[in-house]
Design a protein around this motif. Structure first.
Motif, mmCIF file in Angstrom:
data_model
loop_
_atom_site.group_PDB
_atom_site.id
_atom_site.type_symbol
_atom_site.label_atom_id
_atom_site.label_comp_id
_atom_site.label_asym_id
_atom_site.label_seq_id
_atom_site.Cartn_x
_atom_site.Cartn_y
_atom_site.Cartn_z
ATOM 1 N N SER A 43 72.868 35.418 66.070
ATOM 2 C CA SER A 43 71.630 35.697 66.807
ATOM 3 C C SER A 43 70.605 34.594 66.551
ATOM 4 O O SER A 43 70.466 34.114 65.431
ATOM 5 C CB SER A 43 71.054 37.048 66.386
ATOM 6 O OG SER A 43 70.666 37.025 65.025
ATOM 7 N N GLY B 27 79.013 42.471 69.275
ATOM 8 C CA GLY B 27 79.028 41.258 68.464
ATOM 9 C C GLY B 27 78.827 41.493 66.983
ATOM 10 O O GLY B 27 79.008 40.566 66.177
ATOM 11 N N LEU B 28 78.466 42.716 66.598
ATOM 12 C CA LEU B 28 78.198 42.989 65.177
ATOM 13 C C LEU B 28 79.449 42.882 64.317
ATOM 14 O O LEU B 28 79.356 42.764 63.099
ATOM 15 C CB LEU B 28 77.586 44.392 65.015
ATOM 16 C CG LEU B 28 76.202 44.613 65.617
ATOM 17 C CD1 LEU B 28 75.759 46.063 65.404
ATOM 18 C CD2 LEU B 28 75.180 43.657 65.023
ATOM 19 N N GLN C 131 71.787 42.751 63.312
ATOM 20 C CA GLN C 131 71.771 41.470 64.013
ATOM 21 C C GLN C 131 73.187 40.901 63.990
ATOM 22 O O GLN C 131 73.926 41.097 63.020
ATOM 23 C CB GLN C 131 70.842 40.462 63.316
ATOM 24 C CG GLN C 131 69.427 40.916 63.087
ATOM 25 C CD GLN C 131 68.542 40.780 64.330
ATOM 26 O OE1 GLN C 131 69.025 40.563 65.439
ATOM 27 N NE2 GLN C 131 67.241 40.927 64.142
ATOM 28 N N THR C 132 73.565 40.186 65.031
ATOM 29 C CA THR C 132 74.819 39.447 64.985
ATOM 30 C C THR C 132 74.620 38.216 64.098
ATOM 31 O O THR C 132 73.487 37.758 63.894
ATOM 32 C CB THR C 132 75.251 38.988 66.392
ATOM 33 O OG1 THR C 132 74.257 38.100 66.921
ATOM 34 C CG2 THR C 132 75.411 40.186 67.320
ATOM 35 N N LEU D 134 79.446 35.041 73.929
ATOM 36 C CA LEU D 134 78.642 35.869 73.032
ATOM 37 C C LEU D 134 77.186 35.864 73.468
ATOM 38 O O LEU D 134 76.667 34.853 73.959
ATOM 39 C CB LEU D 134 78.735 35.329 71.600
ATOM 40 C CG LEU D 134 80.131 35.023 71.048
ATOM 41 C CD1 LEU D 134 80.033 34.366 69.684
ATOM 42 C CD2 LEU D 134 80.952 36.293 70.956
ATOM 43 N N THR E 58 75.807 45.264 70.446
ATOM 44 C CA THR E 58 76.552 45.781 69.296
ATOM 45 C C THR E 58 78.004 45.332 69.219
ATOM 46 O O THR E 58 78.591 45.353 68.134
ATOM 47 C CB THR E 58 76.497 47.320 69.280
ATOM 48 O OG1 THR E 58 76.967 47.828 70.537
ATOM 49 C CG2 THR E 58 75.073 47.794 69.058
ATOM 50 N N ARG F 44 81.866 43.418 58.055
ATOM 51 C CA ARG F 44 81.780 43.496 59.518
ATOM 52 C C ARG F 44 83.162 43.593 60.172
ATOM 53 O O ARG F 44 83.367 44.364 61.094
ATOM 54 C CB ARG F 44 81.044 42.261 60.059
ATOM 55 C CG ARG F 44 79.554 42.237 59.749
ATOM 56 C CD ARG F 44 78.917 40.962 60.262
ATOM 57 N NE ARG F 44 77.511 40.849 59.896
ATOM 58 C CZ ARG F 44 76.493 41.158 60.692
ATOM 59 N NH1 ARG F 44 76.731 41.624 61.890
ATOM 60 N NH2 ARG F 44 75.250 41.014 60.276
ATOM 61 N N ASP G 222 73.538 35.676 72.287
ATOM 62 C CA ASP G 222 72.848 35.222 71.074
ATOM 63 C C ASP G 222 71.415 35.743 70.943
ATOM 64 O O ASP G 222 70.600 35.198 70.198
ATOM 65 C CB ASP G 222 72.854 33.695 70.979
ATOM 66 C CG ASP G 222 72.077 33.017 72.099
ATOM 67 O OD1 ASP G 222 71.411 33.717 72.895
ATOM 68 O OD2 ASP G 222 72.128 31.772 72.191
#
Length: 345
Positions: A169, A181-182, A165-166, A58, A179, A23, A60
């Motif tokens: 999440s 946060g990915l 998904q982050t 962030l 995205t 990531r 969530d």
């Protein structure tokens, strides 16, 4: 202001079709909005640009596997549902293909009858309101039968659902990932906290309106989509304290930005609240909460690139996008990131 003012030519090969293995190995373009300077880095370098006393906010939300493939009861004709949002007990607003099969009263089955649905009404926008019938817990059945609703510009199959998904999440409800946060790993978040950077969370359930192009010529005529959000008192307190102590509030993604600016417009101190926001942020908007923005590279003529252009300015953002194209950055959901700061050094 015209929609055409936010257009650019993007080579198709720069649209990222799959996530990187790691990531944090994506690229990071850092933009100093005061000096109007651009730096090419990698995402793991984000540690260098955040300071003790800053707060990262962030989103969530968690993407639900909202794409269901089934058949019409009796005829066996193939059908595809895309869940948009719940409208009542076991009822959802959906998009359906092909629509001609989904008349009011029509019924459908998924997973050999494990999940059934009946069309209750047709919406003004051409969607459907359906009622689901099942035994057990709906979310568990959806996890079993549903597929990830990847954006239309991604044509490859996603091998690992968790890569959309982050890592943080937790609240199911989105039909698209936040995205920006990915790129985060749990390790990066822990390292930032150890450096004295506070982490706060909001929830905004991303809807399909994110991907809808602006159809009007003048952006002021655009009807902005609405999305559900929540901000806790804990997060509100962190943001209030950050502002009082002279720290920066850095929003991760346009979704977090929409939440923060929605509540910020009501004045300080920020309070816990939830509801639906249709805030439309475009150049000329005066930010009330956000001091920095981490975001991905967005579609031409989208409300997202308009929001980013409001934080910096349109000319600087288009210059940055042109630089990204020349330097072969990866675009859109699985692409690279951009960090906008008022003073990046």
């Amino acid at each position: 202001m015209k929609v055409q003012d936010f257009d650019f030519d993007l080579p198709e090969e720069l649209i990222a079709q799959s996530p990187l293995k790691d990531r944090e190995s994506s690229r990071l373009m850092v933009i100093d909005t005061l000096k109007q300077e651009i730096y090419d880095r990698t995402f793991s370098d984000i540690r260098e640009f955040l300071q003790e006393g800053d707060t990262l906010v962030l989103n969530d939300t968690r993407v639900i596997p909202a794409r269901l493939l089934g058949e019409k009861t009796g005829s066996g004709g193939k059908i595809e549902f895309l869940l948009l949002k719940p409208t009542g007990e076991d009822c959802w607003e959906i998009l359906v293909k092909p629509g001609r099969k989904a008349k009011v009263g029509a019924t459908f089955e998924f997973g050999q009858g494990k999940l059934k649905a009946e069309v209750l009404e047709i919406t003004p926008a051409g969607g459907r309101i359906v009622k689901f019938y099942f035994k057990g817990i709906f979310q568990e059945i959806l996890d079993e039968l549903g597929n990830m609703p990847l954006p239309p510009y991604i044509t490859e199959t996603l091998q690992d659902k968790e890569r959309y998904q982050t890592v943080y999440s937790k609240n199911p409800g989105s039909v698209a990932a936040p995205t920006a946060g990915l790129h985060f790993t749990k390790e990066i978040i822990q390292e930032l906290q150890a450096k004295g950077i506070r982490i706060a969370y909001v929830t905004l359930h991303v809807g399909l309106g994110t991907f809808r192009p602006v159809q009007v010529e003048n952006i002021l005529d655009h009807d902005m989509h609405s999305e559900y959000y929540e901000i806790t008192q804990e997060t509100a307190d962190i943001i209030n304290a950050t502002k009082e102590q002279g720290g920066r509030v850095i929003s991760v993604g346009t979704t977090s930005t929409r939440v923060l600016e929605t509540v910020g417009q009501k004045g300080y101190p920020i309070q816990e609240e939830s509801g639906w926001t249709s805030i439309f942020i475009y150049p000329g908007y005066r930010f009330t909460v956000v001091d920095g923005l981490l975001t991905n590279f967005h579609l031409p003529k989208s409300t997202l690139i308009m929001l980013v252009s409001a934080f910096a300015n349109r000319e600087l953002i288009l210059k940055a996008y042109n630089h990204a194209i020349n330097e072969q950055y990866r675009f859109f959901s699985f692409g690279d990131a951009m960090l906008l700061l008022k003073g990046a050094e």
